[in-house]
Design a protein around this motif. Structure first.
Motif, PDB file in Angstrom:
ATOM      1  N   UNK A  78     -10.651  16.209  -4.129  1.00 33.00           N
ATOM      2  CA  UNK A  78      -9.540  15.470  -4.812  1.00 33.00           C
ATOM      3  C   UNK A  78      -8.992  14.105  -3.767  1.00 33.00           C
ATOM      4  N   UNK A  79      -8.578  14.697  -2.726  1.00 33.44           N
ATOM      5  CA  UNK A  79      -8.044  13.793  -1.577  1.00 33.44           C
ATOM      6  C   UNK A  79      -9.109  12.657  -1.277  1.00 33.44           C
ATOM      7  N   UNK A  80     -10.416  12.981  -1.085  1.00 38.61           N
ATOM      8  CA  UNK A  80     -11.535  11.932  -0.841  1.00 38.61           C
ATOM      9  C   UNK A  80     -11.627  10.828  -2.243  1.00 38.61           C
ATOM     10  N   UNK A  81     -11.188  11.345  -3.318  1.00 38.38           N
ATOM     11  CA  UNK A  81     -11.449  10.515  -4.590  1.00 38.38           C
ATOM     12  C   UNK A  81      -9.965   9.400  -4.817  1.00 38.38           C
ATOM     13  N   UNK A  82      -9.082   9.583  -3.854  1.00 38.10           N
ATOM     14  CA  UNK A  82      -7.844   8.977  -3.684  1.00 38.10           C
ATOM     15  C   UNK A  82      -8.137   7.881  -2.488  1.00 38.10           C
ATOM     16  N   UNK A  83      -8.012   6.692  -2.905  1.00 43.48           N
ATOM     17  CA  UNK A  83      -7.966   5.521  -1.861  1.00 43.48           C
ATOM     18  C   UNK A  83      -6.759   4.984  -1.669  1.00 43.48           C
ATOM     19  N   UNK A  84      -6.096   5.154  -0.278  1.00 38.65           N
ATOM     20  CA  UNK A  84      -4.838   4.714  -0.204  1.00 38.65           C
ATOM     21  C   UNK A  84      -4.907   3.252   0.714  1.00 38.65           C
ATOM     22  N   UNK A  85      -4.162   2.429   0.450  1.00 36.29           N
ATOM     23  CA  UNK A  85      -4.139   1.035   1.240  1.00 36.29           C
ATOM     24  C   UNK A  85      -2.834   0.764   1.518  1.00 36.29           C
ATOM     25  N   UNK A  86      -2.368   0.273   2.574  1.00 38.11           N
ATOM     26  CA  UNK A  86      -1.004  -0.304   3.061  1.00 38.11           C
ATOM     27  C   UNK A  86      -1.280  -1.525   3.542  1.00 38.11           C
ATOM     28  N   UNK A  87      -0.490  -2.611   2.916  1.00 44.21           N
ATOM     29  CA  UNK A  87      -0.223  -3.672   3.626  1.00 44.21           C
ATOM     30  C   UNK A  87       1.054  -4.227   3.936  1.00 44.21           C
ATOM     31  N   UNK A  88       1.163  -4.316   5.269  1.00 41.28           N
ATOM     32  CA  UNK A  88       2.607  -4.828   5.840  1.00 41.28           C
ATOM     33  C   UNK A  88       2.786  -6.116   5.676  1.00 41.28           C
ATOM     34  N   UNK A  89       4.258  -6.499   5.479  1.00 45.55           N
ATOM     35  CA  UNK A  89       4.733  -7.829   5.296  1.00 45.55           C
ATOM     36  C   UNK A  89       4.049  -8.329   3.903  1.00 45.55           C
TER      37      UNK A  89
END
Length: 272
Positions: A78-89
């Motif tokens: 399940x976690x592998x199917x979740x793609x998380x991206x963070x963009x600062x500023x």
């Protein structure tokens, strides 16, 4: 003597901008088996929509992984199917458009706007959510008109959740808080980190170069360094994870006249 001192101060300030660009060299490491070494880091000066599209495409080009391992439990898959991206500023400018295009790419389930200014961050969040609603409406209409394309399982853009989380780059307590938020709310991992946040004095700012240098270094270099280090446990858990550092043209090596300094700053073994 005064002229030489001013020249050294100006050089120091220019080098502080250079260090922001070269920071990616210091993090060219392989995160165990979770990251393809060829994709572990990227850096680019983003100045046009076409360039942004290129870097976003590179970010979103998820490699194929075999998840048919019987030893993987349900939660892991399940976690592998979740793609998380963070963009600062990411409340405006290049960071905003990177976040928007990541959310529209269909390759991420979560895109996080990491911003210092809460009001601007939430305003940017609302705008991006509006863009996604318009796109989803268009996609839905197109799918209804195309009976042969009823399977939309590969397009997760409609399921991409964009959110705002507070982050003050250079503030270690804020870094810790952001880490805890990602760890608790976003499946304990981070697949993509885009280091876009930075500060810069305007060209007509009357602040002496000597006083500009330290705050610039504290945020753009040391702040980015500490923040990225803090995120590393989450990035190591990511799937096809990578780090991208955004820098301006002010960080180009060709502005340095010293051959020795160029070699030192571009050495393959440059690291902490």
């Amino acid at each position: 003597m005064r002229t030489n001192t001013n020249t050294n101060i100006k050089r120091s300030y220019r080098y502080s901008l250079l260090l922001r660009l070269l920071f990616h060299v210091a993090i060219l490491i392989t995160f165990h088996n979770n990251i393809d070494p060829s994709l572990s880091s990227s850096s680019s000066s983003l100045s046009s929509s076409s360039t942004r599209s290129v870097i976003v495409s590179a970010l979103s080009s998820k490699t194929n992984h075999n998840h048919n391992n019987n030893n993987h439990n349900h939660n892991h898959n399940h976690n592998n199917n979740m793609r998380i991206a963070a963009v600062t500023g990411s409340n405006k400018g290049i960071g905003y458009h990177i976040a928007l295009q990541l959310a529209q790419s269909g390759k991420f389930t979560n895109v996080i706007l990491a911003c210092r200014d809460e009001a601007r961050g939430k305003a940017a969040l609302k705008e991006i959510q509006t863009h996604l609603l318009v796109n989803d409406s268009t996609n839905s209409s197109n799918n209804n008109n195309n009976n042969n394309n009823s399977n939309n399982s590969n397009n997760i853009s409609m399921n991409c959740k964009v959110s705002y989380e507070p982050l003050t780059l250079g503030d270690k307590k804020s870094h810790d808080t952001f880490y805890n938020i990602i760890n608790e709310k976003y499946y304990g991992k981070l697949d993509v980190l885009v280091n876009n946040a930075a500060m810069a004095y305007k060209g007509n700012d009357p602040t002496p170069f000597k006083k500009q240098c330290k705050p610039t270094l504290d945020i753009n270099f040391f702040g980015t360094l500490h923040f990225t280090d803090r995120m590393m446990p989450l990035i190591r858990k990511g799937t096809d994870a990578r780090i991208v550092n955004v820098a301006s043209m002010a960080g180009r090596l060709d502005q340095i006249t010293s051959k020795e300094l160029k070699e030192r700053l571009s050495h393959v073994h440059l690291t902490k």
